[in-house]
Scaffold this motif. Sequence first.
Motif, PDB file in Angstrom:
ATOM      1  N   GLY A   1      -0.937 -11.329 -17.149  1.00  0.00           N
ATOM      2  CA  GLY A   1      -0.845 -12.635 -16.530  1.00  0.00           C
ATOM      3  C   GLY A   1      -2.042 -12.914 -15.651  1.00  0.00           C
ATOM      4  O   GLY A   1      -3.112 -12.300 -15.794  1.00  0.00           O
ATOM      5  N   ARG A   2      -1.854 -13.826 -14.705  1.00  0.00           N
ATOM      6  CA  ARG A   2      -2.954 -14.229 -13.815  1.00  0.00           C
ATOM      7  C   ARG A   2      -2.365 -14.699 -12.496  1.00  0.00           C
ATOM      8  O   ARG A   2      -1.399 -15.468 -12.482  1.00  0.00           O
ATOM      9  CB  ARG A   2      -3.758 -15.350 -14.469  1.00  0.00           C
ATOM     10  N   VAL A   3      -2.957 -14.245 -11.391  1.00  0.00           N
ATOM     11  CA  VAL A   3      -2.531 -14.670 -10.063  1.00  0.00           C
ATOM     12  C   VAL A   3      -3.739 -15.089  -9.231  1.00  0.00           C
ATOM     13  O   VAL A   3      -4.864 -14.650  -9.472  1.00  0.00           O
ATOM     14  CB  VAL A   3      -1.746 -13.571  -9.292  1.00  0.00           C
ATOM     15  N   LEU A   4      -3.465 -15.924  -8.258  1.00  0.00           N
ATOM     16  CA  LEU A   4      -4.435 -16.240  -7.219  1.00  0.00           C
ATOM     17  C   LEU A   4      -3.994 -15.431  -6.009  1.00  0.00           C
ATOM     18  O   LEU A   4      -2.983 -15.737  -5.375  1.00  0.00           O
ATOM     19  CB  LEU A   4      -4.435 -17.733  -6.919  1.00  0.00           C
ATOM     20  N   ASP A   5      -4.721 -14.353  -5.738  1.00  0.00           N
ATOM     21  CA  ASP A   5      -4.396 -13.428  -4.663  1.00  0.00           C
ATOM     22  C   ASP A   5      -5.059 -13.922  -3.381  1.00  0.00           C
ATOM     23  O   ASP A   5      -6.139 -14.530  -3.428  1.00  0.00           O
ATOM     24  CB  ASP A   5      -4.935 -12.035  -5.046  1.00  0.00           C
TER      25      ASP A   5
ATOM     26  N   GLU B   1       0.370 -17.705 -14.013  1.00  0.00           N
ATOM     27  CA  GLU B   1       1.045 -17.474 -15.285  1.00  0.00           C
ATOM     28  C   GLU B   1       2.177 -16.496 -14.991  1.00  0.00           C
ATOM     29  O   GLU B   1       2.192 -15.882 -13.924  1.00  0.00           O
ATOM     30  CB  GLU B   1       0.098 -16.814 -16.311  1.00  0.00           C
ATOM     31  N   ASP B   2       3.107 -16.306 -15.911  1.00  0.00           N
ATOM     32  CA  ASP B   2       4.053 -15.205 -15.772  1.00  0.00           C
ATOM     33  C   ASP B   2       3.213 -13.941 -15.615  1.00  0.00           C
ATOM     34  O   ASP B   2       2.322 -13.691 -16.436  1.00  0.00           O
ATOM     35  CB  ASP B   2       4.943 -15.081 -17.002  1.00  0.00           C
ATOM     36  N   SER B   3       3.465 -13.143 -14.568  1.00  0.00           N
ATOM     37  CA  SER B   3       2.549 -12.051 -14.234  1.00  0.00           C
ATOM     38  C   SER B   3       3.268 -10.794 -13.786  1.00  0.00           C
ATOM     39  O   SER B   3       4.281 -10.858 -13.092  1.00  0.00           O
ATOM     40  CB  SER B   3       1.609 -12.487 -13.096  1.00  0.00           C
ATOM     41  N   ILE B   4       2.696  -9.666 -14.176  1.00  0.00           N
ATOM     42  CA  ILE B   4       3.096  -8.369 -13.640  1.00  0.00           C
ATOM     43  C   ILE B   4       1.992  -7.934 -12.690  1.00  0.00           C
ATOM     44  O   ILE B   4       0.826  -7.838 -13.076  1.00  0.00           O
ATOM     45  CB  ILE B   4       3.313  -7.326 -14.753  1.00  0.00           C
ATOM     46  N   PHE B   5       2.377  -7.712 -11.441  1.00  0.00           N
ATOM     47  CA  PHE B   5       1.458  -7.428 -10.338  1.00  0.00           C
ATOM     48  C   PHE B   5       1.746  -6.019  -9.840  1.00  0.00           C
ATOM     49  O   PHE B   5       2.908  -5.658  -9.641  1.00  0.00           O
ATOM     50  CB  PHE B   5       1.714  -8.457  -9.231  1.00  0.00           C
ATOM     51  N   ALA B   6       0.703  -5.208  -9.654  1.00  0.00           N
ATOM     52  CA  ALA B   6       0.889  -3.835  -9.194  1.00  0.00           C
ATOM     53  C   ALA B   6       0.007  -3.578  -7.989  1.00  0.00           C
ATOM     54  O   ALA B   6      -1.097  -4.127  -7.886  1.00  0.00           O
ATOM     55  CB  ALA B   6       0.544  -2.851 -10.311  1.00  0.00           C
ATOM     56  N   TYR B   7       0.520  -2.748  -7.063  1.00  0.00           N
ATOM     57  CA  TYR B   7      -0.310  -2.401  -5.910  1.00  0.00           C
ATOM     58  C   TYR B   7       0.066  -1.045  -5.338  1.00  0.00           C
ATOM     59  O   TYR B   7       1.206  -0.631  -5.361  1.00  0.00           O
ATOM     60  CB  TYR B   7      -0.279  -3.487  -4.838  1.00  0.00           C
ATOM     61  N   LYS B   8      -0.972  -0.384  -4.865  1.00  0.00           N
ATOM     62  CA  LYS B   8      -0.837   0.892  -4.177  1.00  0.00           C
ATOM     63  C   LYS B   8      -0.868   0.596  -2.680  1.00  0.00           C
ATOM     64  O   LYS B   8      -1.603  -0.272  -2.240  1.00  0.00           O
ATOM     65  CB  LYS B   8      -2.005   1.825  -4.533  1.00  0.00           C
ATOM     66  N   CYS B   9      -0.105   1.342  -1.895  1.00  0.00           N
ATOM     67  CA  CYS B   9      -0.036   1.129  -0.449  1.00  0.00           C
ATOM     68  C   CYS B   9      -0.400   2.407   0.301  1.00  0.00           C
ATOM     69  O   CYS B   9      -0.057   3.504  -0.138  1.00  0.00           O
ATOM     70  CB  CYS B   9       1.365   0.706  -0.038  1.00  0.00           C
ATOM     71  N   THR B  10      -1.037   2.244   1.454  1.00  0.00           N
ATOM     72  CA  THR B  10      -1.428   3.396   2.278  1.00  0.00           C
ATOM     73  C   THR B  10      -0.317   3.840   3.215  1.00  0.00           C
ATOM     74  O   THR B  10      -0.462   4.847   3.901  1.00  0.00           O
ATOM     75  CB  THR B  10      -2.683   3.087   3.103  1.00  0.00           C
ATOM     76  N   ALA B  11       0.780   3.086   3.274  1.00  0.00           N
ATOM     77  CA  ALA B  11       1.950   3.463   4.084  1.00  0.00           C
ATOM     78  C   ALA B  11       3.195   3.030   3.325  1.00  0.00           C
ATOM     79  O   ALA B  11       3.159   2.056   2.568  1.00  0.00           O
ATOM     80  CB  ALA B  11       1.906   2.794   5.459  1.00  0.00           C
ATOM     81  N   PRO B  12       4.310   3.717   3.525  1.00  0.00           N
ATOM     82  CA  PRO B  12       5.539   3.329   2.829  1.00  0.00           C
ATOM     83  C   PRO B  12       6.120   2.043   3.415  1.00  0.00           C
ATOM     84  O   PRO B  12       5.824   1.671   4.553  1.00  0.00           O
ATOM     85  CB  PRO B  12       6.477   4.515   3.076  1.00  0.00           C
ATOM     86  N   TYR B  13       6.955   1.387   2.621  1.00  0.00           N
ATOM     87  CA  TYR B  13       7.666   0.219   3.120  1.00  0.00           C
ATOM     88  C   TYR B  13       8.568   0.642   4.280  1.00  0.00           C
ATOM     89  O   TYR B  13       9.252   1.663   4.217  1.00  0.00           O
ATOM     90  CB  TYR B  13       8.516  -0.409   2.013  1.00  0.00           C
TER      91      TYR B  13
ATOM     92  N   GLN C   1       7.373 -15.204 -12.186  1.00  0.00           N
ATOM     93  CA  GLN C   1       7.220 -16.316 -13.122  1.00  0.00           C
ATOM     94  C   GLN C   1       6.102 -17.226 -12.639  1.00  0.00           C
ATOM     95  O   GLN C   1       5.787 -17.273 -11.448  1.00  0.00           O
ATOM     96  CB  GLN C   1       8.508 -17.118 -13.198  1.00  0.00           C
ATOM     97  N   LYS C   2       5.528 -17.957 -13.574  1.00  0.00           N
ATOM     98  CA  LYS C   2       4.508 -18.946 -13.222  1.00  0.00           C
ATOM     99  C   LYS C   2       5.054 -19.863 -12.128  1.00  0.00           C
ATOM    100  O   LYS C   2       6.196 -20.324 -12.207  1.00  0.00           O
ATOM    101  CB  LYS C   2       4.131 -19.773 -14.456  1.00  0.00           C
ATOM    102  N   GLY C   3       4.263 -20.069 -11.087  1.00  0.00           N
ATOM    103  CA  GLY C   3       4.664 -20.954  -9.996  1.00  0.00           C
ATOM    104  C   GLY C   3       5.283 -20.255  -8.807  1.00  0.00           C
ATOM    105  O   GLY C   3       5.518 -20.884  -7.773  1.00  0.00           O
ATOM    106  N   VAL C   4       5.532 -18.953  -8.902  1.00  0.00           N
ATOM    107  CA  VAL C   4       6.078 -18.200  -7.770  1.00  0.00           C
ATOM    108  C   VAL C   4       4.958 -17.919  -6.778  1.00  0.00           C
ATOM    109  O   VAL C   4       3.863 -17.517  -7.148  1.00  0.00           O
ATOM    110  CB  VAL C   4       6.733 -16.885  -8.242  1.00  0.00           C
ATOM    111  N   LEU C   5       5.257 -18.145  -5.508  1.00  0.00           N
ATOM    112  CA  LEU C   5       4.320 -17.828  -4.434  1.00  0.00           C
ATOM    113  C   LEU C   5       4.982 -16.787  -3.538  1.00  0.00           C
ATOM    114  O   LEU C   5       6.097 -17.007  -3.053  1.00  0.00           O
ATOM    115  CB  LEU C   5       3.976 -19.079  -3.630  1.00  0.00           C
ATOM    116  N   ARG C   6       4.321 -15.645  -3.359  1.00  0.00           N
ATOM    117  CA  ARG C   6       4.842 -14.568  -2.518  1.00  0.00           C
ATOM    118  C   ARG C   6       3.902 -14.382  -1.334  1.00  0.00           C
ATOM    119  O   ARG C   6       2.704 -14.284  -1.498  1.00  0.00           O
ATOM    120  CB  ARG C   6       4.947 -13.263  -3.321  1.00  0.00           C
ATOM    121  N   GLY C   7       4.476 -14.271  -0.137  1.00  0.00           N
ATOM    122  CA  GLY C   7       3.650 -14.000   1.036  1.00  0.00           C
ATOM    123  C   GLY C   7       3.812 -15.086   2.065  1.00  0.00           C
ATOM    124  O   GLY C   7       4.560 -16.031   1.876  1.00  0.00           O
TER     125      GLY C   7
END
Length: 184
Positions: A76-80, A122-134, A51-57
């Motif tokens: 949506g839109r994020v500041l990465d 903004e409310d956002s859907i964020f996708a990412y590929k990783c070089t190692a598994p979680y 949701q808009k206003g969520v900060l992850r990391g």
Amino acid sequence: METINLRDIKKFEPKIFKDERGYFFETYSSSTFQKIGIPNSFVQDNQSFSQKGVLRGLHFQTGAYAQGKFVRVISGRVLDIAVDLRPESETFGKYEFFDLDGLSNKMVYIPEGFAHGFLALEDSIFAYKCTAPYHKESEGGIIWNDPSLNIQWPLDFEPLVSEKDLELPSFKEFCLQNNFDFPF
């Protein structure tokens, strides 16, 4: 490709084909990405909604499970943000922001050795590929508002941050835990 201040990060703007029906673009192409220095060793895809206003990391993994991440916004839109955690780097402890949105479809590759996070503008859907598994035992992080990193988040509100992320150590504690010289 755009000039990036942090060495080894790649910002990519795909070629988008538009017509009256809509648009098409490749979200990943091994041969295209290899030409610009993005590896093709991705093993896991992730997607989140914020949701808009969520900060992850700010998150990272260490050791054999250290992850490179190829990130993009579907809607949506994020500041990465990426923070250089490589003690041998001339930009150790420095950060860079990337404005990503689902309209421009710009993408960023963040290699191993960086902490990563984002603020949903903004409310956002964020996708990412990783070089190692979680790998839970290899996960780490640094508190988003660490005073020594002095990250200039463009906030005029209190972001929504998970309890887990609020308990992350400072950058100084990260340096001490890893026997790195504190650069500030």
